[in-house]
Design a protein around this motif. Structure first.
Motif, mmCIF file in Angstrom:
data_model
loop_
_atom_site.group_PDB
_atom_site.id
_atom_site.type_symbol
_atom_site.label_atom_id
_atom_site.label_comp_id
_atom_site.label_asym_id
_atom_site.label_seq_id
_atom_site.Cartn_x
_atom_site.Cartn_y
_atom_site.Cartn_z
ATOM 1 N N ARG A 370 108.908 47.838 71.309
ATOM 2 C CA ARG A 370 108.092 49.027 70.449
ATOM 3 C C ARG A 370 108.568 50.147 71.008
ATOM 4 N N LYS A 371 109.879 50.373 71.366
ATOM 5 C CA LYS A 371 110.128 51.705 71.455
ATOM 6 C C LYS A 371 111.498 52.139 70.385
ATOM 7 N N ILE A 372 111.630 53.480 70.345
ATOM 8 C CA ILE A 372 112.558 54.136 69.454
ATOM 9 C C ILE A 372 114.111 53.639 70.213
ATOM 10 N N GLU A 373 114.601 53.057 69.545
ATOM 11 C CA GLU A 373 116.180 52.577 69.936
ATOM 12 C C GLU A 373 117.238 53.415 69.656
ATOM 13 N N LYS A 374 116.929 54.082 68.325
ATOM 14 C CA LYS A 374 118.084 55.023 67.743
ATOM 15 C C LYS A 374 117.543 55.884 66.858
ATOM 16 N N SER A 375 118.052 57.103 66.876
ATOM 17 C CA SER A 375 117.668 58.315 65.738
ATOM 18 C C SER A 375 118.925 58.590 65.068
ATOM 19 N N ILE A 376 118.824 58.909 63.758
ATOM 20 C CA ILE A 376 119.880 59.334 62.954
ATOM 21 C C ILE A 376 119.439 60.534 62.199
ATOM 22 N N SER A 377 120.212 61.776 62.327
ATOM 23 C CA SER A 377 119.698 62.928 61.449
ATOM 24 C C SER A 377 120.614 62.732 60.132
ATOM 25 N N VAL A 378 119.784 63.076 59.270
ATOM 26 C CA VAL A 378 120.423 62.856 57.831
ATOM 27 C C VAL A 378 120.693 64.193 56.957
ATOM 28 N N GLY A 379 120.145 65.324 57.386
ATOM 29 C CA GLY A 379 120.294 66.535 56.970
ATOM 30 C C GLY A 379 119.668 66.771 55.604
ATOM 31 N N SER A 380 118.771 65.707 54.910
ATOM 32 C CA SER A 380 118.166 66.328 53.916
ATOM 33 C C SER A 380 116.800 65.409 53.993
ATOM 34 N N GLN A 381 115.947 65.669 52.623
ATOM 35 C CA GLN A 381 114.746 64.831 52.791
ATOM 36 C C GLN A 381 115.227 63.307 52.508
ATOM 37 N N ILE A 382 114.474 62.593 52.799
ATOM 38 C CA ILE A 382 114.888 61.165 53.110
ATOM 39 C C ILE A 382 113.246 60.037 52.669
ATOM 40 N N TYR A 383 113.544 59.337 51.893
ATOM 41 C CA TYR A 383 112.256 58.401 51.313
ATOM 42 C C TYR A 383 112.613 56.880 51.430
ATOM 43 N N GLY A 384 112.645 56.247 50.440
ATOM 44 C CA GLY A 384 112.955 54.838 50.276
ATOM 45 C C GLY A 384 114.117 54.305 51.262
ATOM 46 N N VAL A 385 114.229 53.215 51.706
ATOM 47 C CA VAL A 385 115.215 52.778 52.729
ATOM 48 C C VAL A 385 115.613 51.439 52.327
ATOM 49 N N ALA A 386 116.749 50.546 52.567
ATOM 50 C CA ALA A 386 116.943 49.559 52.448
ATOM 51 C C ALA A 386 118.212 48.879 53.364
ATOM 52 N N HIS A 387 118.225 47.718 53.935
ATOM 53 C CA HIS A 387 119.341 47.275 54.772
ATOM 54 C C HIS A 387 119.975 46.393 54.323
#
Length: 535
Positions: A370-387
Motif C-alpha cells: 500500500r505504498k507508492i512504487e512509481k510516479s510518472i510525470s505526463v505534462g498534461s491533464q490526465i483522466y481515464g487510464v487502461a493497461h
C-alpha cells in the motif's frame, strides 16, 4: 444696357433681353442662346434686363475693368484689399504672402509625395528580402522532405524484409518437392514392386509424411502463415524551425491467413463441433445483486478486484477507498489530491492512479505494501487510464490519447484529438474506446487508426464512464442524463440499460468484471450498484 453688346460690336443694333454680369453686357435673344451653349460662358449667371434695371443705381457705377490696364479683373487680394487684373498681379503682388502660402502648400504636397514614394520603395525592398528568405526556407523544407522520404523508403524495404515471408517459401518448396517424389515412388511401387519392396518403401514414405506433417504444424504454431499487411498512416508535421519533420509512419499488421487446411483424420470431429452464436445487445439482462455505500464524495472512478472487492477514487478528497464484498470498509488510501481515474493490474497486484489537474502525473501503488512504487510525470491533464502488455493508455485531454511505456516511462501521442474531461477510456482485445470533446464515442486500434465513431448526444448527456464486456459490447454512463446504455461492437446499435428510476444520479464511472460477468455502476455521490450480467 438696352443694346446687345455682341451685336453692337458687329455694328448691328439689337435690343438686349438678358444681362450677363460676368461679361458686363446685355445679350439679345439669339446671342443669349450662343452664350449659353459656349463652353467658356455656359456657366455664367444671367438675369432678365428688366430685373437688372431694378438694381440700385450705385451698382451700375461699379466697373469690372481695371482702369490702369483696361483688362478685366481676375482676382481679389485680401491683404491689399484690391481688385486686380492679370497685369496687376505681376506688378503689385510679387511680395504678397498669399503666393508664399501657395508655395508652402505645394512644398508640403511635394514632400508628402516623396515620403509616400520612399515608403513604397522600402516596402518593395522588404518584400524582395522576404521573398529571398522564404525561397531559402522552401528549398530547405524540400530538402528535409526528400531526406525523410528516403529514410521512409529504406524503412519500407527493411520492414518488408523483416516480415520473413519470403524466408519460408524455399522451405515449403523443398517439402513440396519431397512429397512429389514420394507420390511418384508410390505410383511406381503399385505397378512394379514386390511385397517386400512395397513394405520397405512405404515405411520410408511414412517417415517423409510424418516429417512434412510436423513441418506444417510448426508453420501453424509459429504463426508463420499469418497474413501480413502493410499500411501507411499519414501525419504531416514540421517542428522546431525545420529541424524535425514527420510525414507519417509505416504500420505492419497481421491477421490469420486465408489458407484453408484440410485434415482427413480430424475432419469428422470438426464437422460435429457446434457453433456458438455471439450474443447481441438485445440479449443482455441485468440483475441487481448489491447496493454499496461508496463512503466518499465526488467519486470519479471505480474498479472490481478479482476477489470481489471494490475500489473507488474520490476526486476532491484525493482518497481511494477499498470496500469488502459485504459492503464494509477495508482500507482508505490517500496518495494525492484530485485523483481522477484508477486501473488495477490483476497480475501484480498494483493500482494505477491518475492525478488530473495540478501534478499531472501517474502514481503506481503496490497494493500489498500500500505504498507508492512509481510516479510518472505526463505534462498534461490526465483522466481515464487502461493497461495492456506493459503499456498505459490514458486520456491527456487537449494532448489527445497517449501511451506511456512502463519500461522507460516514454510517452507518445496515439490520437491527436481533444478528449472530454473527467471521462474514462477502455481497452478490449485490440480496440481502444474514448470520448471526444463533442460527446462522441470513438473506437480505434492500438496504432491509433479510428475504426468507428458514434454521436451520443441523442441518448446520452455528458458521457463519462466506459467499460467493455467479453463480447466487445460497450457500456457508457451518461453523467448529465442519469442513464447507462450499451452499444454494439460495431457501433451501429445502442440500447438503454439503466435510468434514473434504477437509482442513477450523475453516474460517473463503470467497471465490467469479465471473469465473473459483473457490472459495477457508481454515482458521483453515495451509492454504487453491482449487477450480474447474463448474455
Amino acid at each position: 444696357m438696352n443694346v446687345c453688346g455682341v451685336c453692337e460690336y458687329r455694328n448691328i443694333n439689337k435690343p438686349s433681353v438678358v444681362w450677363c454680369s460676368e461679361c458686363d453686357e446685355g445679350l439679345c435673344r439669339e446671342c443669349k442662346e450662343h452664350h449659353q451653349a459656349s463652353k467658356g460662358t455656359r456657366n455664367h449667371s444671367i438675369v432678365q434686363v428688366s430685373e437688372y434695371q431694378e438694381l440700385p443705381s450705385g451698382i451700375f457705377e461699379i466697373t469690372q475693368t481695371c482702369p490702369k490696364h483696361s483688362e478685366k479683373y481676375q482676382i481679389f487680394c485680401n491683404k491689399l484689399d484690391s481688385q486686380d487684373c492679370r497685369r496687376c498681379v505681376t506688378e503689385t503682388h510679387n511680395d504678397c504672402k498669399e503666393i508664399d502660402r501657395w508655395n508652402i502648400n505645394l512644398a508640403e504636397l511635394s514632400g508628402n509625395l516623396q515620403r509616400i514614394r520612399k515608403d513604397r520603395q522600402e516596402n518593395i525592398k522588404s518584400l524582395m528580402e522576404n521573398r529571398v528568405k522564404i525561397e531559402k526556407e522552401v528549398r530547405q523544407t524540400r530538402s528535409l522532405i526528400n531526406n525523410h522520404l528516403d529514410i521512409l523508403q529504406e524503412s519500407l524495404i527493411k520492414e518488408t524484409e523483416s516480415t520473413k515471408t519470403n524466408n519460408i517459401i524455399s522451405s515449403i518448396q523443398e517439402n513440396e518437392r519431397q512429397i512429389s517424389e514420394s507420390q511418384t515412388t508410390l505410383d511406381k511401387i503399385k505397378q512394379h514392386a514386390s511385397d517386400l519392396q512395397t513394405f520397405l518403401a512405404l515405411k520410408h514414405i511414412q517417415r517423409d509424411v510424418t516429417n512434412n506433417e510436423q513441418f506444417l504444424e510448426s508453420l501453424i504454431k509459429g504463426e508463420k502463415i499469418k497474413h501480413v499487411s502493410m499500411s501507411w498512416k499519414t501525419k504531416i508535421a514540421l517542428e522546431n524551425s525545420l529541424t524535425r519533420i514527420n510525414m507519417g509512419t509505416i504500420i505492419l499488421d497481421t491477421r490469420p491467413g486465408d489458407v484453408i487446411l484440410t485434415n482427413r483424420k480430424n475432419k469428422q470431429a470438426q464437422i460435429m463441433l457446434p457453433t456458438t452464436p455471439v450474443p447481441t445487445i438485445d440479449n443482455i439482462k441485468l440483475t441487481l445483486k448489491q447496493t454499496v455505500k461508496t463512503k466518499g464524495s465526488d467519486v470519479s472512478d471505480c474498479c472490481l478486484l478479482p476477489d470481489g472487492e471494490m475500489i473507488f477514487s474520490c476526486f476532491d478528497s484525493g482518497k481511494v477507498t477499498v470496500i469488502k464484498t459485504d459492503g464494509t470498509l477495508d482500507v482508505i488510501l490517500q496518495p494525492e489530491h484530485f485523483i481522477s481515474h484508477i486501473c488495477f493490474f490483476k497480475e501484480s497486484p498494483k493500482l494505477v492512479v491518475t492525478i488530473g489537474h495540478f501534478n499531472q502525473c501517474i502514481r503506481i501503488i503496490d497494493m500489498k505494501t500500500r505504498k507508492i512504487e512509481k510516479s510518472i510525470s505526463v505534462g498534461s491533464q490526465i483522466y481515464g487510464v487502461a493497461h495492456k502488455e506493459g503499456k498505459l493508455y490514458y486520456s491527456g485531454y487537449n494532448r489527445g490519447l497517449c501511451v506511456v511505456s512502463l519500461d522507460d516511462d516514454s510517452i507518445t501521442q496515439l490520437v491527436n484529438v481533444t478528449l472530454s474531461v473527467y471521462s474514462s477510456i477502455a481497452i478490449w482485445s485490440d480496440n481502444l474506446y474514448f470520448i471526444n470533446m463533442d460527446n462522441s464515442l470513438s473506437c480505434c486500434d492500438l496504432q491509433g487508426g479510428v475504426k468507428w465513431k458514434l454521436e451520443l448526444k441523442a441518448f446520452l448527456k455528458e458521457p463519462r464512464g466506459i467499460t467493455v464486456d467479453n463480447y466487445g459490447r460497450v457500456y457508457v454512463s451518461g453523467y448529465g442524463s442519469n442513464n447507462v446504455v450499451v452499444i454494439s461492437p460495431d457501433g451501429n446499435k445502442h440500447r438503454l440499460l439503466l435510468s434514473e428510476k434504477d437509482g442513477l444520479k450523475k453516474p460517473q464511472s463503470l467497471c465490467f468484471d469479465r471473469k465473473n460477468n459483473k457490472l459495477l455502476v457508481a454515482n458521483q455521490q453515495n451509492d454504487a450498484f453491482l449487477y450480474d450480467v447474463s448474455k
